[in-house]
Write a protein that holds these residues in place. Sequence first.
Motif, PDB file in Angstrom:
ATOM      1  N   ASN A  99     -32.263  21.372 -23.233  1.00  0.00           N
ATOM      2  CA  ASN A  99     -32.068  21.049 -24.650  1.00  0.00           C
ATOM      3  C   ASN A  99     -33.186  20.156 -25.173  1.00  0.00           C
ATOM      4  N   VAL A 102     -36.355  22.153 -25.824  1.00  0.00           N
ATOM      5  CA  VAL A 102     -36.227  22.984 -27.020  1.00  0.00           C
ATOM      6  C   VAL A 102     -36.270  22.127 -28.289  1.00  0.00           C
ATOM      7  N   ALA A 166     -37.267  30.559 -26.162  1.00  0.00           N
ATOM      8  CA  ALA A 166     -36.286  30.192 -27.191  1.00  0.00           C
ATOM      9  C   ALA A 166     -36.975  29.556 -28.391  1.00  0.00           C
ATOM     10  N   TRP A 170     -37.437  31.304 -32.066  1.00  0.00           N
ATOM     11  CA  TRP A 170     -36.834  30.608 -33.206  1.00  0.00           C
ATOM     12  C   TRP A 170     -37.868  30.364 -34.303  1.00  0.00           C
ATOM     13  N   LEU A 183     -29.830  29.873 -29.287  1.00  0.00           N
ATOM     14  CA  LEU A 183     -30.312  28.862 -28.352  1.00  0.00           C
ATOM     15  C   LEU A 183     -29.281  28.591 -27.260  1.00  0.00           C
ATOM     16  N   ARG A 187     -29.794  29.336 -23.243  1.00  0.00           N
ATOM     17  CA  ARG A 187     -29.615  28.259 -22.261  1.00  0.00           C
ATOM     18  C   ARG A 187     -28.605  28.652 -21.200  1.00  0.00           C
TER      19      ARG A 187
END
Length: 242
Positions: A99, A102, A166, A170, A183, A187
């Motif tokens: 996380n 990202v 990702a 995006w 997302l 993950r």
Amino acid sequence: MPRGTKDDVTPGPGGRELTRRRVIEAAADLLGREGREAVTTRAVAAAAGLQPPAIYRHFADMDELLDAVAEHGYATFLAAKHAEPNPSDPLEDLRAGWNLAVEFGLANPALYAMMYGEPRRGTTSAAFQAGMEILLGRIRRLAAAGWLRVEEHLAAAIIHATARGAVLTWLSMSDDQRDPALLTSLREAMVTAVTNQKPDVQDPGAAGAARALRAALPEQTALSNAEQHLLNEWLGRIAADG
């Protein structure tokens, strides 16, 4: 030295390095605010308070400057990382690390696209290597707890590739196409790809891993009887220490 002066090097000890850093930060700021096309020799020089020819006293060419900006990006990302040496839940630690990667990309789209959208840009930097060591540390903790289902470097490649994919996917979408579920799904696909549904090792640590491997030895055929005997002896010693 305040910006707006036209000296090639900041006066005083370490002046050359300070000027070089000023150029890198000016380029990174331009990249973040106005995009890649704005990062020109003239614009960077103006932002750093230098004459354009002075840039080439610190960098061989614009490509070298962009490499330095990528290194600056990796260092910024590294500073944001928090490596918990003994997380209570290695799976949640893995998710948190993914996380964070990202979120950094989404917060710094132009910088991230340059860092990860161009092959090997800045990947020899110390900051990039330190970041990879943090990732490998997370993976080793998964392995020690019996969660890891693939080889460590393959797991690192999968984790790295899914986070990068990702972010870049995006960023390529229009606002109305962006769904946070994308997302989350990527993950969780990463977690499924690199971890077991339940840990193979019930007792964390080297002793537990040794006991689990020792129990599985009779079922494998890759080792000769002599090799199995020797490995069994070694694993027994490690298991006993636990």
